[in-house]
Design a protein around this motif. Sequence first.
Motif, PDB file in Angstrom:
ATOM      1  N   THR A  62       3.072  -6.281  11.809  1.00  0.00           N
ATOM      2  CA  THR A  62       3.820  -5.860  10.629  1.00  0.00           C
ATOM      3  C   THR A  62       5.172  -6.533  10.528  1.00  0.00           C
ATOM      4  OG1 THR A  62       4.664  -3.936   9.461  1.00  0.00           O
ATOM      5  CG2 THR A  62       4.820  -3.900  11.837  1.00  0.00           C
ATOM      6  N   SER A  66       7.502  -7.227   7.081  1.00  0.00           N
ATOM      7  CA  SER A  66       8.290  -6.034   6.799  1.00  0.00           C
ATOM      8  C   SER A  66       9.765  -6.150   7.200  1.00  0.00           C
ATOM      9  CB  SER A  66       7.677  -4.814   7.500  1.00  0.00           C
ATOM     10  OG  SER A  66       6.330  -4.638   7.128  1.00  0.00           O
ATOM     11  N   TYR A 151       0.696  -0.401   3.279  1.00  0.00           N
ATOM     12  CA  TYR A 151       0.193  -1.546   2.519  1.00  0.00           C
ATOM     13  C   TYR A 151      -1.099  -1.201   1.780  1.00  0.00           C
ATOM     14  CZ  TYR A 151       3.479  -5.295   3.442  1.00  0.00           C
ATOM     15  OH  TYR A 151       4.594  -6.089   3.432  1.00  0.00           O
ATOM     16  N   TYR A 154      -0.003   0.733  -1.184  1.00  0.00           N
ATOM     17  CA  TYR A 154       0.630  -0.174  -2.147  1.00  0.00           C
ATOM     18  C   TYR A 154      -0.434  -0.929  -2.940  1.00  0.00           C
ATOM     19  CZ  TYR A 154       3.482  -4.001  -3.992  1.00  0.00           C
ATOM     20  OH  TYR A 154       4.091  -4.902  -4.818  1.00  0.00           O
ATOM     21  N   ILE A 314       7.563  -3.123   2.567  1.00  0.00           N
ATOM     22  CA  ILE A 314       6.676  -3.792   1.607  1.00  0.00           C
ATOM     23  C   ILE A 314       7.245  -5.138   1.148  1.00  0.00           C
ATOM     24  CG2 ILE A 314       5.234  -3.372  -0.422  1.00  0.00           C
ATOM     25  CD1 ILE A 314       4.819  -1.330   1.657  1.00  0.00           C
ATOM     26  N   GLY A 317       4.442  -7.464  -0.057  1.00  0.00           N
ATOM     27  CA  GLY A 317       3.873  -6.970  -1.300  1.00  0.00           C
ATOM     28  C   GLY A 317       4.742  -7.337  -2.494  1.00  0.00           C
ATOM     29  N   PRO A 334      -2.019  -7.528  -0.641  1.00  0.00           N
ATOM     30  CA  PRO A 334      -1.515  -6.566   0.353  1.00  0.00           C
ATOM     31  C   PRO A 334      -2.592  -6.037   1.301  1.00  0.00           C
ATOM     32  CG  PRO A 334      -0.524  -6.127  -1.769  1.00  0.00           C
ATOM     33  CD  PRO A 334      -1.598  -7.151  -2.002  1.00  0.00           C
ATOM     34  N   ALA A 338      -2.528  -5.682   5.352  1.00  0.00           N
ATOM     35  CA  ALA A 338      -2.983  -4.493   6.083  1.00  0.00           C
ATOM     36  C   ALA A 338      -3.963  -4.878   7.186  1.00  0.00           C
ATOM     37  CB  ALA A 338      -3.624  -3.491   5.122  1.00  0.00           C
TER      38      ALA A 338
END
Length: 532
Positions: A62, A66, A151, A154, A314, A317, A334, A338
Amino acid sequence: MSGSPDKRSNEEAGLKPEVYDNGNGFSEVVGAVTEEKIVYDDSRKLGITGSVFLILNKMIGTGIFSTPSSIFAATGSVGISLLLWVIGGILTFCGLSVWLEYGLAIPRSGGEKNYLEHVYRHPKYLATCVLASQMILLGFSSGNALAFGRYLLYAAGNELKDSYKARGIGVACVTFATLLHSVAPKWGVRLFNVLGVFKVGVLLFIVFSGFAALAGRLRIEPPNNFENAFAIESGEGYSGGGAYAYSNALLNIIYSYKGWENANYVLSEIKDPRRTLTIAAPLAVGGVTILYVLANVAYFAAIPKSDLATSEVIVAGLFFKNVFGDGAGVRVLPVFVALSNLGNVLAVSFAHARVNQELGKEGLLPLSRFWGSNKPFNSPAASLFLHWLVTVIVLLAPPPGPAYNFIVNLYTYPGAWINSFVAGGLIYLHYSKKENWTSGWHTYLPIIVVFLLSNAFLALVPFIPPDGDWNADGYPYYVFPVVGVVVLLIGAAYWALWTKFWPAVRGHKIVSERVVDETGAEVIRYRKIKTT
């Protein structure tokens, strides 16, 4: 100890162990016979490709999708943010060199546990207990599991804020990973290899999309973030902070790079460690460093500063939305991120469960036989359950809000203390004639010193009050360093109970026993010897 191991226990063999002090701070039990040997065939061991993806999968999780938000929010400067990512890569290579030297000299699973035990022998077993506390209580996959949930939500068009809905999906993610590794361990390895290729593809896609954004192919007005790149500015969600802010930013970057040491945790399951590790580890770390820096360039090319600073988890994203618009791509892409998070959870659970298993096999934990068992699927199912339990607790315990940054800092921070002691120990081994230290890899002194000082900085600076609001992240600034230190102190308290209090009450002492484990490697086991 050599030759074929005896599959009988000590009692069946009619041997009475003799205890003596080996001069290195350990009491050893001689005349000990090996445990029943469970042979891992070569198909279960990792080669260069498997080791590269084992490292890649833990490194690329991540973090890169992120943490750029928190890095820029802390520095308020595009140029300084990019520079910190480069510095993070340099520090990672310094740490990798230290771990390579230790790993090729002590080619056993367990990573820094073995290295601290080798150097810090007095008080006996203290280093082992402190590290065990950190590995068990803070060796979780919560950050990536949470990002996985957020994610997916999202992609489905749900709100961006942290919620228990996202955490519930995160629980399902880590449950799937641990069950797969328990029931079908070969398929667990195969899946994180496939996801390793996939997540590199996702990062490359972001990098090339960033080049397109630099060329003006955007669905928004170009943010022009590279004008006066090194200027420190203030805006919504970002400003140039003091030493505390920079240490937090570097901790987040270290978190994103974390995983370079992953192969050292499972050295007993790697073919020809000397050749495999010296090729796979630098290849993985070098590739990830280049991709990370270029991915950050892509984010800055497509996301306005205030949006980036407030995007939290995010980031990727928002990048997809600004480059591709609100069409199907912004929902599908997204999901790819994930899946990258899932690959990290698979890699972390694979490695940390084996560290937990080693602690169980050594007799260090209560119910050691249970935690060290390979039953019923010839996999560390019990240790995987322990990893799952800690991950779920950390995932669900913080209240809704800025939980992700807290989890990241809590996961990363105690490692700064551990890394400082590991690096200091290597300096001692280099200059102590009585140690007669040899390894298949040599780390030069300046590299060790840089790694040592950077980790000392990360360990101490979070205690310095930040400029501005002490509760800017939704909790007091000192919470994560205090909790991190407390976890290490819990290990020291356990050491006092395990080696001092209970032996005095029950009339025994703790000694170490050299045995051959189920992989054929000679390791240390701790056992109780009656004194009364």
